[in-house]
Write an enzyme that holds these catalytic residues in place. Structure first.
Site, PDB file in Angstrom:
ATOM      1  CB  ALA A 104       2.319  -3.063   2.017  1.00  0.00           C
ATOM      2  CE  LYS A 105       5.294   0.485  -3.772  1.00  0.00           C
ATOM      3  NZ  LYS A 105       5.762   1.897  -3.684  1.00  0.00           N
ATOM      4  N   GLY A 106       0.327  -1.146  -3.299  1.00  0.00           N
ATOM      5  CA  GLY A 106      -0.982  -1.381  -3.890  1.00  0.00           C
ATOM      6  C   GLY A 106      -1.345  -0.311  -4.879  1.00  0.00           C
TER       7      GLY A 106
END
Length: 424
Positions: free
Chosen positions: A113-115
């Site tokens: 994931a990444k944000g």
């Protein structure tokens, strides 16, 4: 100026484009169902949220936040949370894909994931950054959790940011949930050694690569672009182990001493932001010039897309160890491959961060903190296991280190998808 001339600039390559191309290259070496490859080209979900912030002067601004969740076949989503004006949905998607590969290469029970938030953190007061973080935690609360998606620090965020995020999430859950994020201060469930871990893993992999190619560390010259958390900790460890670190840089430029720098005396970005170029050294060069220095090992540990078609012909290092995420474009990779330069990829080299995040997550679940000595011992063991897995593919298939790392990661992810099947 490079002899290639910088007449024809390479089009910037997005993280998602790079990740998909690397996926296809690895798939060509494996007998993997095309349906699984197609699934892995796209994230499971991308969340876009509006994050209102009351500024210190009473005005209200609204920022855009993202959370890309790529694949969870091997476990909860895991990945950084960055505050930067360049954050985009496409960038978050590509970086979430890299996190999936990275976790699989390290054999960790996580997906990628990444944000982040589209904001310049330098333009926020500490109070504004806290309010922004707490509201972002609330906007993402339905999509994250200790068994679902676990953010961590990234560009523009740090241990304090993670503490605020964890506190905001815990207040709404009605109980303390330290496992919702990693990279926290140890006093609230963080792990000793977490901040140093990406740089330490880069140093470990550099040491192993030098040993593999018969470069005695004490006779090896190293140039490191970036002197933040990754670059500084890699430099400190390599210096301690006897390597000759001859150049380091920050955003303003680089310092260079062919006889070796005294790394212990140079303030890190955390200690004194942008202080590298004020340090007394025989030569001052630009960040671009650092990449083309005549050294044995080059470690790009600052930002992505710094090794491109326009300068790959000018790289003089024999070994490149990627400290940053995505510092090498696909075209540059091909050029350096033809030139016989061995590139050790980011998904192996800087994976110490997610590895110690995994240790932190285990400590939070078990409510039992590990000593720094245990963290470093476990990190060393995990990095050596991953190095040996990738090395075996390099030797068996006669492929590049990057292809070998992707082959290791993709084979594990594909097997998990095959075993779990497609619901319903």
């Amino acid at each position: 100026m490079s002899s290639t001339g910088k007449q024809k600039e390479e089009e910037p390559e997005t993280a998602a484009e790079t990740a998909r191309r690397q996926l296809e290259r690895a798939a060509a070496h494996l007998d993997v169902d095309r349906g699984i490859i197609e699934r892995l080209k796209h994230p499971d979900q991308v969340h876009r949220v509006s994050v209102p912030l009351e500024r210190d002067d009473g005005e209200t601004d609204v920022f855009t936040g993202y959370r890309a969740q790529h694949d969870s076949v091997r476990g909860p989503f895991k990945g950084g949370m960055r505050y930067h004006p360049g954050v985009t949905e496409e960038e978050c998607t590509g970086l979430s894909m890299w996190m999936t590969w990275k976790c699989a290469v390290m054999n960790l029970p996580f997906g990628g994931a990444k944000g982040g938030i589209v904001v310049n953190p330098k333009e926020l007061s500490s109070e504004e950054k806290e309010r922004l973080t707490r509201r972002f935690a609330e906007e993402l609360r339905d999509f994250i959790g200790p068994m679902h998606d676990i953010p961590a620090p990234d560009m523009g965020t740090d241990a304090q940011t993670m503490a605020w995020f964890m506190d905001a999430y815990s207040m709404q859950e009605g109980e303390t949930q330290p496992g919702v994020v990693t990279g926290k201060p140890p006093v609230v469930g963080g792990s000793y050694g977490r901040e140093e871990s990406p740089g330490r893993s880069v140093a470990i992999i550099t040491r192993e690569a030098c040993d593999y190619y018969d470069y005695p560390l004490e006779d090896t010259s190293v140039a490191i672009q970036g002197f933040g958390s990754v670059g500084a900790n890699a430099a400190l460890a390599l210096h301690e182990w006897g390597a000759n670190v001859v150049a380091v840089s920050d955003v303003n430029g680089a310092i260079y001493d062919p006889d070796g720098l005294n790394i212990d005396e140079i303030p890190t970005h955390e200690e004194e932001p942008e202080a590298v170029t004020t340090f007394d050294a025989p030569q001052h060069v630009s960040n671009d010039e650092l990449l083309e220095l005549d050294v044995d090992v080059l470690i790009p540990a600052a930002i992505g897309n710094v090794l491109t078609e326009s300068n790959a012909h000018e790289v003089k290092a024999d070994i490149v160890v990627e400290g940053a995420n995505g510092p090498t474009t696909t075209t540059a990779d091909e050029i350096m491959k033809k030139r016989g330069i061995n590139v050790i990829p980011d998904i192996l080299a800087n994976a110490g961060g997610v590895t110690v995040s995994y240790f932190e997550w285990l400590q939070d679940i078990n409510r039992r903190q590990w000593s720094l000595e245990r963290v470093n011992e476990e990190l060393e063991s995990e990095m050596l296991d991953a190095w040996n897995d990738v090395r075996a593919e390099v030797e068996e298939r006669d492929v590049t280190w990057r292809d070998a790392a992707y082959i290791v990661g993709l084979s594990r992810i594909a097997e998990a998808h095959q075993v779990r099947g497609l619901w319903p």
